[in-house]
Design a protein around this motif. Structure first.
Motif, PDB file in Angstrom:
ATOM      1  N   SER A  55       0.875  -1.084  -0.062  1.00 49.45           N
ATOM      2  CA  SER A  55       0.024   0.158  -0.057  1.00 49.45           C
ATOM      3  C   SER A  55       0.876   1.183   0.073  1.00 49.45           C
ATOM      4  O   SER A  55       2.108   1.219   0.093  1.00 49.45           O
ATOM      5  N   GLY A  56       0.275   2.352  -0.172  1.00 48.49           N
ATOM      6  CA  GLY A  56       1.020   3.358  -0.196  1.00 48.49           C
ATOM      7  C   GLY A  56       1.484   4.230  -1.744  1.00 48.49           C
ATOM      8  O   GLY A  56       1.975   5.372  -1.491  1.00 48.49           O
ATOM      9  N   GLY A  57       1.198   3.572  -2.518  1.00 50.77           N
ATOM     10  CA  GLY A  57       1.521   4.191  -3.979  1.00 50.77           C
ATOM     11  C   GLY A  57       0.484   5.213  -4.320  1.00 50.77           C
ATOM     12  O   GLY A  57      -0.312   5.497  -3.852  1.00 50.77           O
ATOM     13  N   GLY A  58       0.578   6.244  -5.243  1.00 54.45           N
ATOM     14  CA  GLY A  58      -0.014   7.221  -5.695  1.00 54.45           C
ATOM     15  C   GLY A  58       0.752   8.145  -6.793  1.00 54.45           C
ATOM     16  O   GLY A  58       1.701   7.788  -7.399  1.00 54.45           O
ATOM     17  N   LEU A  59       0.176   9.395  -6.944  1.00 56.43           N
ATOM     18  CA  LEU A  59       0.816  10.198  -7.837  1.00 56.43           C
ATOM     19  C   LEU A  59       1.371  11.443  -7.022  1.00 56.43           C
ATOM     20  O   LEU A  59       0.559  11.947  -6.116  1.00 56.43           O
ATOM     21  N   VAL A  60       2.537  11.871  -7.339  1.00 55.97           N
ATOM     22  CA  VAL A  60       3.221  12.915  -6.796  1.00 55.97           C
ATOM     23  C   VAL A  60       4.257  13.559  -7.524  1.00 55.97           C
ATOM     24  O   VAL A  60       4.469  13.179  -8.754  1.00 55.97           O
ATOM     25  N   GLN A  61       4.256  15.019  -7.241  1.00 56.68           N
ATOM     26  CA  GLN A  61       4.976  15.865  -8.037  1.00 56.68           C
ATOM     27  C   GLN A  61       6.633  15.509  -7.973  1.00 56.68           C
ATOM     28  O   GLN A  61       6.919  14.962  -6.637  1.00 56.68           O
ATOM     29  N   ALA A  62       7.398  15.698  -8.850  1.00 55.10           N
ATOM     30  CA  ALA A  62       8.812  15.328  -8.856  1.00 55.10           C
ATOM     31  C   ALA A  62       9.326  16.262  -7.795  1.00 55.10           C
ATOM     32  O   ALA A  62       8.880  17.439  -7.415  1.00 55.10           O
ATOM     33  N   GLY A  63      10.135  15.621  -6.734  1.00 56.54           N
ATOM     34  CA  GLY A  63      10.769  16.361  -5.615  1.00 56.54           C
ATOM     35  C   GLY A  63      10.083  15.820  -4.339  1.00 56.54           C
ATOM     36  O   GLY A  63      10.564  16.160  -3.185  1.00 56.54           O
ATOM     37  N   GLY A  64       8.944  15.241  -4.445  1.00 58.35           N
ATOM     38  CA  GLY A  64       8.009  14.937  -3.492  1.00 58.35           C
ATOM     39  C   GLY A  64       8.462  13.663  -2.862  1.00 58.35           C
ATOM     40  O   GLY A  64       9.392  12.880  -3.179  1.00 58.35           O
ATOM     41  N   SER A  65       7.453  13.075  -1.925  1.00 59.80           N
ATOM     42  CA  SER A  65       7.957  11.690  -1.251  1.00 59.80           C
ATOM     43  C   SER A  65       6.616  11.185  -1.013  1.00 59.80           C
ATOM     44  O   SER A  65       5.560  11.477  -1.165  1.00 59.80           O
ATOM     45  N   LEU A  66       6.946   9.734  -1.110  1.00 58.23           N
ATOM     46  CA  LEU A  66       5.896   8.585  -0.619  1.00 58.23           C
ATOM     47  C   LEU A  66       6.548   7.656   0.203  1.00 58.23           C
ATOM     48  O   LEU A  66       7.584   7.560   0.225  1.00 58.23           O
ATOM     49  N   ARG A  67       5.591   6.849   1.054  1.00 59.09           N
ATOM     50  CA  ARG A  67       5.890   5.630   1.734  1.00 59.09           C
ATOM     51  C   ARG A  67       5.164   4.658   1.294  1.00 59.09           C
ATOM     52  O   ARG A  67       4.027   4.595   1.687  1.00 59.09           O
ATOM     53  N   LEU A  68       5.860   3.603   1.034  1.00 53.62           N
ATOM     54  CA  LEU A  68       5.080   2.339   0.705  1.00 53.62           C
ATOM     55  C   LEU A  68       5.204   1.400   1.892  1.00 53.62           C
ATOM     56  O   LEU A  68       6.220   1.479   2.727  1.00 53.62           O
ATOM     57  N   SER A  69       4.309   0.740   1.932  1.00 55.27           N
ATOM     58  CA  SER A  69       4.176  -0.437   3.053  1.00 55.27           C
ATOM     59  C   SER A  69       4.019  -1.921   2.419  1.00 55.27           C
ATOM     60  O   SER A  69       2.976  -1.833   1.553  1.00 55.27           O
TER      61      SER A  69
END
Length: 123
Positions: A7-21
Motif C-alpha cells: 500500500s501507499g502508492g500514488g501520484l506525486v510531483q517531482a521532488g515529493g515523497s511517498l512511503r510504501l508499506s
C-alpha cells in the motif's frame, strides 16, 4: 504460504515523497530478507532495495541516498520511504520475500511477491 500486500502508492510531483508499506502473513517474516522491486512499462523488473532480518540494507545505485528501507518485525511490515522522487521513478513497486536471511538484488532469490502498487511521479 506467505501473502504480501503493498500500500501507499500514488501520484506525486517531482521532488515529493511517498512511503510504501508491505504487510506479510506467515511465521517466517522476521527471519527472511525482504526486498522492493519496480517495473516500468516496457522495462524489466529491477531491484530497488532489500533488508535482512537483522536490519542490514542494500540499495540500487539509482535510489541510494533518496530511498530508505526499514522493517518492523512486530508488525510483519516492511517500508520503503521514497524522497526526492523523480519522473524516472515511475513504476509498479512490488515487495518480495527472500528465501535467504541475507539481502539480495536477484529476482530469483525471492519466492513470494505482492501484487504491486503504482507510483507515478509527474514532472
Amino acid at each position: 504460504q506467505v501473502q504480501l500486500v503493498e500500500s501507499g502508492g500514488g501520484l506525486v510531483q517531482a521532488g515529493g515523497s511517498l512511503r510504501l508499506s508491505c504487510t506479510a502473513s506467515g511465521r517466517t517474516f522476521s527471519s527472511s530478507a525482504m526486498g522492493w522491486f519496480r517495473q516500468a512499462p516496457g522495462k524489466e523488473r529491477e531491484f530497488v532495495a532489500a533488508i535482512s532480518g537483522s536490519g542490514i540494507s542494500k540499495y540500487a545505485d539509482s535510489v541510494k541516498g533518496r530511498f530508505t528501507i526499514s522493517r518492523d518485525n512486530a508488525k510483519n511490515t516492511v517500508y520503503l520511504q521514497m524522497n526526492s522522487l523523480k519522473p524516472e521513478d515511475t513504476a509498479v513497486y512490488s515487495c518480495a520475500g527472500s528465501v535467504y536471511r541475507t539481502t539480495s538484488s536477484k529476482v530469483d532469490d525471492y519466492k513470494n511477491w505482492g501484487q504491486g502498487t503504482q507510483v507515478t511521479v509527474s514532472s
